[in-house]
Design a protein around this motif. Structure first.
Motif, PDB file in Angstrom:
ATOM      1  N   VAL A  49      18.857 -13.046 -12.755  1.00 13.58           N
ATOM      2  CA  VAL A  49      19.108 -11.602 -12.783  1.00 13.58           C
ATOM      3  C   VAL A  49      18.868 -10.999 -11.400  1.00 13.58           C
ATOM      4  N   PHE A  50      17.827 -11.520 -10.711  1.00 21.88           N
ATOM      5  CA  PHE A  50      17.500 -11.000  -9.389  1.00 21.88           C
ATOM      6  C   PHE A  50      18.732 -11.078  -8.478  1.00 21.88           C
ATOM      7  N   GLU A  52      21.819 -11.543  -9.512  1.00 19.67           N
ATOM      8  CA  GLU A  52      22.921 -10.776 -10.113  1.00 19.67           C
ATOM      9  C   GLU A  52      22.933  -9.346  -9.555  1.00 19.67           C
ATOM     10  N   SER A  53      21.698  -8.783  -9.434  1.00 18.48           N
ATOM     11  CA  SER A  53      21.627  -7.399  -8.967  1.00 18.48           C
ATOM     12  C   SER A  53      21.939  -7.272  -7.476  1.00 18.48           C
TER      13      SER A  53
END
Lengths: 627, 162
Positions: A49-50, A52-53
């Protein structure tokens, strides 16, 4: 053996670092799995997610860009504190993104302690500073409150000293004048006017103080009575004529010639004008003092009245005008010493004008005089002539006066005698009760504070016993029992010193006028052929039933019920006719005819409002006949 | 697949950024203050009037001045929540300056300003503080009671949709 420093470094940090290469777009080309598991040939953005952002930023990285994340509290695949950085590299002609991740978890606690300590300290210091500031403000407030308290105390003590002095002067004069009269009673005539003037002065000082306390307590009440403002203005200026003449000041009044008939509180309007004109005169040594009243039509039934008091006196500085808001202070202490007075007059005028929904405007300059003005919107009043034509007539009415003060007793006796009443005078509550039990009085006038039994106690006992005699209370101060009195009917109140007109007004309100009630029972006696027992029975029946029927009649009239009114007026005919009062018989006949014709109009109601007390007066007479 | 947006929470330390995220994502609150080291991320899927959005929330360690925060932390943010503590003047005294800096750094990202810890002040005291700040739109919130927290994230979510 060759020392391979690079290898040693690599061995030491190998387990703490991970490197991943991926293409712009996210596809993983190669990665070690030291810290987290990374799947190759899969998008890195779908795995973390890190990342992805950061997709927008990473995909757009240029050859020179390096993105450094010195401390990340990581929770994806593993937990810990990591240093992350990203840079691009060219691998066989293809641009790749290199993601390096270094484990700093061992440093986490140390970093946390350092940062936590720094933050806690800063927050603690800020709160301490805030508390210090709050304490300072509170101290300032307490100090300000103490100052204000001291200031108010000083004002009050100065004020009471001033007022005491002001009161002592006329009191001494009165005492001196009384001594002179006692020494030589022949000089009574000579000294009486001075005695009266001094008493009035003392009275006005006390009234000022009482008014001020009422204003402070928000207990001012205003009447709404018809009066002629033109006449009021003339009488006010008349009161100042002598003083102005003595001072050599010209006194001017500019007011319309024709009467200005308004409905307001003449006492309060006069009080404002007296205070303003009186104040101007006090502070004017030469020149003039003028009162100007201008009237214009405001709207249907209303006048706009503008008042202006102007003088050529010593004037005031703006700061002195402001101090007028302080009730306990004259504009300047030395002013009080030179000109005397409590300094309350102007403040009271200011507050009264405010209470009448207006504003007193003061324009002044030292040695250039003062202009004080205000405007009132007043309801138009009725023509007073019609009212004045109505004089108090108490012909033959019996009035009991209970008053321990000889002078007031005398004044009341004179008012009553002039109106044709028969006054009985007593000095205390017990004698008042005794007289009431013996005599049949139409009215009781009683002081509240009379010896042995107060007027209020006598009144309560009367009402408990069912005696509804009207009672007029007189008192030197506002009625303390006013609230309790509101539960009762048939009472009035007037304050001392007695104002003759107000006493008359109250009496005429309380006592319905005397109607013809001369009974003629001859025809009734003839009808029953002299049987006195039957005669008494008949009278008793009238006494028992007529009040009930009258109550029904009143209710029917108030409900505009012509049918029931007609029936009752028909039913009471024998009772009314038997009493043998031709005027009453005629009145019932007229009322019956009107009701039968359905004309329960305003005129009918007015006649009804007189018919009811008339019948009651007649019944009273009838009751005496039985006795 | 829901759209994904990076949101950063920034402001002075101890203003309650981590608590706001804990309240928003996990519906939890603790009075104990634990400072954030560097950055920590969390995510939550929002329903914005039928549209799903994955909000990736960057909880950035508080600093008195945002230029002390590595720019990389702020890059790529689609939305910003600038949080201050309504009971601590030092956390909003340089607000306008901080907002100008952020607008320069992230010109396209909507910024919502949050006055947190409203539970510590009376309505009257809050009004005084907000009047003194002179900013046209400030949301007040309490991570402790949860008041306004959901609404603020929703509001930012919608603003990011443009």
């Amino acid at each position: 053996m060759k020392l391979d420093i690079d290898q040693i470094k690599l061995d030491a940090f190998r387990s703490q670092a991970q490197v991943t290469f991926f293409e712009p777009g996210g596809k993983v080309v190669q990665s070690c799995q030291t810290l987290v598991t990374v799947k190759e040939d899969t998008s890195i953005y779908e795995q973390f997610v890190f990342l992805e952002s950061l997709q927008d930023v990473l995909d757009a990285m240029g050859p020179e860009d390096v993105y450094d994340f010195p401390a990340v509290e990581w929770e994806e695949g593993t937990k810990g504190l990591f240093h992350l950085y990203f840079k691009t590299l060219d691998h066989e002609g293809q641009q790749l993104i290199q993601w390096a991740m270094v484990d700093k978890t061992e440093q986490y606690k140390q970093l946390l302690n350092l940062q936590q300590g720094r933050n806690d300290k800063a927050i603690g210091e800020e709160f301490a500073l805030i508390q210090k500031k709050v304490a300072e403000v509170e101290n300032q407030l307490v100090s300000f409150q103490n100052e204000e308290l001291k200031r108010v105390q000083q004002f009050k003590s100065d004020f009471f000293a001033q007022v005491s002095h002001e009161m002592r002067t006329p009191l001494n004069s009165i005492s001196g004048l009384v001594s002179l009269i006692m020494e030589d009673q022949k000089k009574t005539e000579e000294y009486l006017p001075a005695l009266q003037a001094t008493s009035k002065h003392l009275n006005s000082i006390i009234n000022d103080i009482l008014d001020l306390s009422k204003i402070d307590a928000g207990k001012l009440t205003f009447e709404a009575v018809d009066f002629d403002l033109t006449a009021l203005a003339h009488s006010i200026m008349k009161g100042f004529e002598f003083g102005a003449l003595e001072q050599g000041i010209s006194l001017n009044l500019s007011v319309p010639d024709e009467p200005i008939l308004v409905k307001s509180d003449p006492t309060r309007v006069a009080q404002v004008l007296y205070n303003l004109v009186g104040n101007s005169l006090k502070f004017t040594e030469k020149g003039y003092v003028s009162l100007e009243i201008k009237v214009s039509e405001a709207s249907e039934g209303r006048f706009d009245v503008d008042f202006l008091v102007e003088d050529t006196g010593i004037g005031m500085e703006p700061s002195q005008i402001e101090t007028l808001l302080e009730p306990y202070q004259q504009a300047e202490d030395k002013t009080a010493r030179i000109y005397g007075g409590t300094g309350l007059g102007l403040h009271i005028a200011l507050k009264l004008v405010e209470a009448m929904d207006s504003q007193l405007e003061i324009r002044s300059a030292p040695n250039k005089g003062t202009k004080m003005s205000f405007g009132l919107r007043l309801t138009k009043g009725a023509n007073l002539r019609a009212q004045q034509a109505f004089a108090l007539s108490l012909e033959g009415r019996k009035v009991l006066v209970a008053e321990d003060d000889a002078l007031n007793r005398k004044i009341l006796e004179e008012i009553l005698k002039k109106a044709g009443a028969q006054p009985t005078l007593v000095e205390d509550g017990l004698n008042s009760e005794k007289a009431l039990s013996k005599g049949d009085f139409d009215l009781l006038i009683t002081d509240i504070n009379i010896p042995w039994k107060t007027g209020w106690e006598v009144f309560q006992d009367l009402r408990k016993a069912g005696n509804d005699i009207p009672v007029l209370f007189v008192s030197g101060s506002e009625l303390e029992v006013l609230y309790e009195l509101e539960a009762y009917e048939g009472w009035g109140f007037t304050i001392k010193p007695l104002n003759i007109n107000k006493v008359r007004e109250q009496i005429s309100r309380l006592l319905p006028k005397a109607y013809p009630t001369e009974l003629n029972l001859t025809s009734l006696k003839e009808m029953i052929s002299g049987d006195m027992a039957f005669f008494k029975d008949l009278l008793q029946t009238i006494l028992d039933t007529l009040p009930q029927e009258m109550a029904k009649l009143k209710a029917a009239v108030s409900e505009q019920d012509a049918e029931t009114s007609t029936k009752v007026l028909h039913k009471i005919r024998p009772s009314i006719d038997y009493m043998g009062i031709p005027e009453l018989t005629k009145e019932r006949h007229w009322l019956h005819a009107q009701a039968e014709a359905g004309k329960l109009d305003e005129f009918f109601s007015k006649r009804m409002s007189e018919f009811d007390p008339w019948v009651r007066q007649a019944l009273k007479k009838l009751a005496r006949e039985i006795d | 697949m829901p759209i994904s947006k990076k949101v950063i929470l920034i402001g002075h330390f101890g203003v309650g950024k981590t608590s706001l995220i804990r309240r928003f994502v996990h519906q939890k609150f603790s009075d104990e203050y634990l400072t954030t080291i560097g950055v920590k991320i969390d995510k939550k899927v929002l329903d914005l009037d039928g549209l799903e959005m994955t909000m990736i929330i960057w909880d950035i360690a508080g600093e008195t001045n945002q230029n002390k925060v590595p720019k990389s932390y702020q890059l790529g943010a689609h939305g910003v929540l600038y949080v201050f503590d309504i009971s601590r003047p030092s956390t909003y005294e340089n607000l306008h300056e901080q907002l100008d800096y952020l607008k320069g750094l992230l010109p396209l990202a909507p910024i919502e300003v949050i006055a947190n810890k409203k539970d510590l002040l009376s309505e009257e005291e809050q009004a005084k503080v907000l009047d003194s700040i002179m900013h046209p739109s400030i949301h007040t919130s309490s991570a402790k009671t949860g008041e306004n927290v959901e609404e603020i994230f929703q509001s930012l979510g919608k603003a990011m949709l443009g």
